[in-house]
Write an enzyme that holds these catalytic residues in place. Structure first.
Site, PDB file in Angstrom:
ATOM      1  N   CYS A   1      47.163 -33.294 -27.680  1.00  0.00           N
ATOM      2  CA  CYS A   1      46.717 -32.834 -28.996  1.00  0.00           C
ATOM      3  C   CYS A   1      47.323 -33.711 -30.095  1.00  0.00           C
ATOM      4  O   CYS A   1      47.074 -34.905 -30.140  1.00  0.00           O
ATOM      5  CB  CYS A   1      47.048 -31.353 -29.161  1.00  0.00           C
ATOM      6  SG  CYS A   1      46.224 -30.550 -30.545  1.00  0.00           S
ATOM      7  N   ALA A   2      48.107 -33.156 -30.986  1.00  0.00           N
ATOM      8  CA  ALA A   2      48.734 -33.930 -32.059  1.00  0.00           C
ATOM      9  C   ALA A   2      50.035 -34.587 -31.609  1.00  0.00           C
ATOM     10  O   ALA A   2      50.538 -35.492 -32.286  1.00  0.00           O
ATOM     11  CB  ALA A   2      49.000 -33.036 -33.269  1.00  0.00           C
TER      12      ALA A   2
END
Length: 184
Positions: A102-103
């Site tokens: 994800c991030a």
């Protein structure tokens, strides 16, 4: 038995954290969920989770892999934490596996680990990834493996990501077995 450290903190994406931990444990991997302060953590969807340890108490232990889950502000808090950075850099020096979803791959880019590597992340983080590490090769695949790095896109790819981690640590046959058991 393989040993994996999964640091997490406020705003962690619960699906990513728990899918990773659950699937690795199903494969027989020892997993330590380490919060930045050892306390309970509330994730992005207001689910409160207990940590197994404070990262500062387990940072110097022997780990076969470190996995950074995403979610905000979790990903940036992990990126900015000196202990997390120290663990990631030590495992890199030891040629151990480093994974992020994800991030969280932005932390790996900020640490310089994605230079010249194929990587992915949550789509909205692409520009940040490319700014932090212009020599990395950004791809849109669900899971991307390049040497010691494993990256993935987000909550919807968490199971595929976790199964890839099992394959790396325990072999493809174990990953196939776990995949079959969970009907993935």
């Amino acid at each position: 038995m393989a040993r994996v450290l999964v640091p997490f903190t406020t705003g962690v994406e619960e699906i990513e954290l728990l899918a990773i931990v659950d699937i690795l444990r199903r494969a027989g991997v020892e997993v330590c969920m380490a919060s930045l302060d050892g306390n309970m953590v509330t994730g992005r969807s207001a689910v409160t989770m207990a940590a197994d340890a404070d990262i500062r108490d387990v940072a110097d232990d022997a780990w076969d892999m470190v996995v950074l889950p995403g979610g905000m502000p979790n990903a940036h808090l992990l990126r900015d934490d000196a202990t997390v950075k120290m663990v990631v850099e030590r495992l890199r020096a030891e040629r151990k596996s480093i994974a992020a979803i994800c991030a969280a791959p932005t932390a790996l880019a900020a640490y310089g680990l994605t230079a010249g590597k194929r990587v992915t992340s949550y789509p909205a983080c692409r520009a940040e990834m490319e700014t932090l590490q212009p020599s990395s090769v950004y791809v849109d695949d669900v899971v991307v493996e390049d040497d010691f790095l494993i990256t993935s896109r987000g909550a919807g790819t968490a199971v595929a990501f976790a199964l890839c981690l099992v394959a790396r640590l325990c072999g493809v046959a174990k990953a196939v077995e776990v995949k079959s058991d969970i009907v993935a």
